[in-house]
Design an enzyme around this catalytic site. Structure first.
Site, PDB file in Angstrom:
ATOM      1  N   ASP A   1      45.561 -27.375  15.829  1.00  0.00           N
ATOM      2  CA  ASP A   1      44.915 -26.676  16.930  1.00  0.00           C
ATOM      3  C   ASP A   1      44.277 -27.717  17.848  1.00  0.00           C
ATOM      4  OD1 ASP A   1      43.971 -24.522  18.404  1.00  0.00           O
ATOM      5  OD2 ASP A   1      43.335 -23.430  16.624  1.00  0.00           O
TER       6      ASP A   1
ATOM      7  N   ASP B   1      44.746 -24.410  22.796  1.00  0.00           N
ATOM      8  CA  ASP B   1      43.801 -23.297  22.874  1.00  0.00           C
ATOM      9  C   ASP B   1      43.389 -22.998  24.317  1.00  0.00           C
ATOM     10  OD1 ASP B   1      41.703 -21.580  21.313  1.00  0.00           O
ATOM     11  OD2 ASP B   1      40.560 -22.680  22.824  1.00  0.00           O
TER      12      ASP B   1
ATOM     13  N   GLU C   1      48.069 -20.909  24.096  1.00  0.00           N
ATOM     14  CA  GLU C   1      47.408 -19.611  24.159  1.00  0.00           C
ATOM     15  C   GLU C   1      47.288 -19.166  25.604  1.00  0.00           C
ATOM     16  OE1 GLU C   1      43.408 -17.445  22.458  1.00  0.00           O
ATOM     17  OE2 GLU C   1      43.362 -19.574  22.945  1.00  0.00           O
TER      18      GLU C   1
ATOM     19  N   HIS D   1      42.051 -15.562  13.562  1.00  0.00           N
ATOM     20  CA  HIS D   1      40.644 -15.902  13.344  1.00  0.00           C
ATOM     21  C   HIS D   1      39.718 -15.289  14.385  1.00  0.00           C
ATOM     22  CE1 HIS D   1      41.878 -18.591  16.493  1.00  0.00           C
ATOM     23  NE2 HIS D   1      40.631 -18.976  16.694  1.00  0.00           N
ATOM     24  N   ASP D   2      40.263 -14.789  15.475  1.00  0.00           N
ATOM     25  CA  ASP D   2      39.458 -14.192  16.535  1.00  0.00           C
ATOM     26  C   ASP D   2      39.458 -12.674  16.469  1.00  0.00           C
ATOM     27  OD1 ASP D   2      38.404 -16.424  17.882  1.00  0.00           O
ATOM     28  OD2 ASP D   2      40.333 -16.790  18.847  1.00  0.00           O
TER      29      ASP D   2
END
Length: 584
Positions: free
Chosen positions: A128, A230, A284, A350-351
């Site tokens: 990431d 990200d 993303e 994870h969000d």
């Protein structure tokens, strides 16, 4: 990346050319076989996976101790959430040193051992990378704020206070939702779309871009297999700072996403890094339309390679969601990328709060079957599946009662904002039991020992009390567990390319309970039946398909009687999933 961001964005997950030395034959129109299309990507949240030293925080050695578990799942790639040096304002998404490992997680030697262990088990590693912003504790920002003439000043977006307050911009995580933070050192404001400790980098500065490419090359030289960029669609900004219409923050992605020069940056990333290292890249944000997505990912543009539709995750509500709308979203995206580009399939990360809580039924009666049904969906759709750690166990929301129990910066700052503005606190506390990101970040439930076998110390975040019955050790021994069902699904997908490359066709689109579709590759045709309700629902296959021979049941989350297997008019039990191979 974050709850509010993800609820309104499409996530563009894109891949560059891969390590394969030779290309396989084409299997569908404009589709070449590639390892990343056939991969099962497992997202691993290091802070909550396994603690090796008793400090209550997951770490790299903890992950290393569970590599055989990862291999047993049948996953072929692992996406690691940030493990870089960070003050942890946003759990590692505020990076202070991109070339160092967070001390709580271990050392660079630990990372090298982890990478080696993954590769020895046939698992690729995706890192990431957060380059829309850095931490305010990064040396670049320390230098940038020290003086208006410092050489790092233009690494970030600054607005001199003597010019008055800058044009308003909305911050997702700031307690005041004001994206311009005043800094007295140089009497100026700096921009932060997220937390005030996450200043946005100025991608118009070529020196910033060179720094990022250097960071990517550093990790690529170590042998990693890909990057997730990200919030990258926000990196390009209109630095004339035009005024936005009143209420724009309700759809801020329309104004923040795909700004000027974004495609130039993507082409440069491809030229400088991706094309040279043949690594997978995950960005993303896919813009606000199919055109935006295709402009990013069509191979002829030499930017990125695979698209990820994100709008489905916003459907989940406390009072339920429309299965018809869910079908519409996934079918729409599949159609848009049927002959050009590639999709990723996911419903959790994870969000988000837990998969089974948001899209299934986490009550004792239906948790296991609805969890298995959702896994069946993710693993049988056309595209690359992304699967979040713990969902293979059917882990659920923890539903904490006190704000002091929460860790998520977005949740804590929104609470402070509501307190300051007289908002409805009881309603907020009730809502976050369903939606808060911390629900998906509680420590992994390994066994029924103290702290679920996650740590010998005090865990950084509360552990769900149901770990005594929902844990990996218990499920490993149970052939009918959600864990072993997931393992069976990964093997089924791996052994049957029709589930990867096969054409997707929706059946009975107006059925409010059943999601049914076929996958067809050459002379092979499969049927997937998913009951998204807690009721028994009849489904007559003959209305949609007339197979010449008896359907062959390949997998189901219930025991199906032999007579029921061979019929064409089925009664699907609550949250039942069935996958058939058809002959025609």
């Amino acid at each position: 990346m974050y709850k509010w961001l993800l609820a309104v964005l499409l996530m563009g997950v894109v891949f560059a050319a891969c390590n394969s030395e030779k290309k396989e034959k084409q299997t569908t129109a404009d589709t070449e076989a590639q390892w990343w299309k056939e991969a099962v990507v497992y997202q691993l949240y290091p802070r909550s996976f396994k603690d090796s030293d008793g400090d209550g925080v997951g770490d790299l050695k903890g992950i290393i101790s569970k590599l055989d578990y990862l291999k047993s799942l049948g996953v072929t790639a692992v996406w690691l959430n940030p493990i870089y040096e960070s003050p942890n304002d946003d759990n590692g998404y505020d990076i202070s040193n991109y070339r160092a490992i967070m001390k709580q997680f271990g050392t660079m030697e630990d990372f090298d051992a982890l990478l080696k262990g993954m590769h020895e088990r046939g698992i690729k590693v995706i890192m990431d990378l957060v380059v829309n912003h850095s931490s305010d504790e990064h040396e670049w920002f320390k230098q940038s704020r020290s003086s208006r003439t410092n050489k790092y000043r233009n690494y970030y977006h600054w607005w001199p206070a003597e010019k008055g307050k800058p044009t308003p911009r909305y911050s997702l995580f700031d307690v005041n939702h004001d994206a311009w933070m005043y800094d007295s050192v140089t009497n100026a404001y700096y921009l932060h779309y997220f937390s005030r400790k996450q200043p946005d980098l100025n991608w118009e500065n070529p020196e910033v871009r060179k720094e990022v490419y250097g960071i990517m090359k550093f990790w690529a030289d170590k042998g990693i297999d890909g990057f997730r960029l990200d919030a990258f669609q926000f990196a390009a900004k209109d630095t004339t700072w035009p005024a936005f219409p009143v209420g724009y923050e309700k759809n801020f992605s329309l104004y923040y996403a795909v700004g000027p020069h974004l495609h130039n940056y993507l082409k440069e990333i491809n030229t400088e890094v991706l094309s040279k290292y043949h690594v997978m890249s995950v960005a993303e944000g896919a813009g606000n339309s199919f055109k935006d997505a295709h402009d990013m990912v069509d191979a002829s543009r030499k930017e990125l390679n695979m698209a990820y539709a994100f709008d489905a995750v916003d459907l989940a509500k406390k009072d339920g969601y429309s299965v018809i709308k869910l079908k519409e979203i996934f079918t729409k995206w599949d159609s848009a990328f049927a002959t050009n580009g590639w999709l990723s399939i996911f419903l959790a990360n994870h969000d988000q709060a837990r998969l089974v809580t948001r899209f299934g039924d986490d009550s004792p009666a239906f948790r296991e079957v609805s969890s298995k049904m959702l896994s069946t969906f993710i693993m049988t759709m056309r595209g690359t599946p992304y699967y979040y750690n713990g969902d293979e166990l059917g882990m659920t929301n923890i539903r904490m009662d006190k704000i002091e129990d929460y860790n998520d910066v977005a949740t804590l700052n929104e609470y402070k904002h509501l307190v300051a503005t007289g908002g409805n606190i009881p309603q907020f506390m009730d809502n976050i039991k369903f939606s808060c990101r911390d629900n998906g970040r509680t420590p992994f439930q390994w066994d029924n020992s103290t702290n679920a076998g996650f740590t010998t110390g005090k865990p950084w975040l509360k552990i769900n009390p149901n770990y005594t019955t929902i844990n990996a050790a218990a499920q490993d021994k149970d052939p009918n567990s959600t864990l072993n069902y997931f393992r069976a699904l990964t093997k089924l997908r791996k052994d049957n390319k029709v589930l990867v490359y096969g054409k997707y066709e929706l059946l009975d689109k107006n059925n409010p309970n059943i999601y049914a579709y076929t996958r067809t590759l050459g002379t092979e045709k499969w049927l997937v039946l998913l009951n998204f309700s807690k009721n028994n629902i009849s489904f007559d296959v003959n209305e949609w398909i007339a197979p010449k021979n008896t359907p062959e049941l390949k997998i189901s989350n219930y025991k199906v009687d032999k007579d029921e297997q061979t019929r064409h008019n089925y009664v699907l039990k609550p949250y039942e999933a069935r996958v058939y191979k058809l002959s025609y």
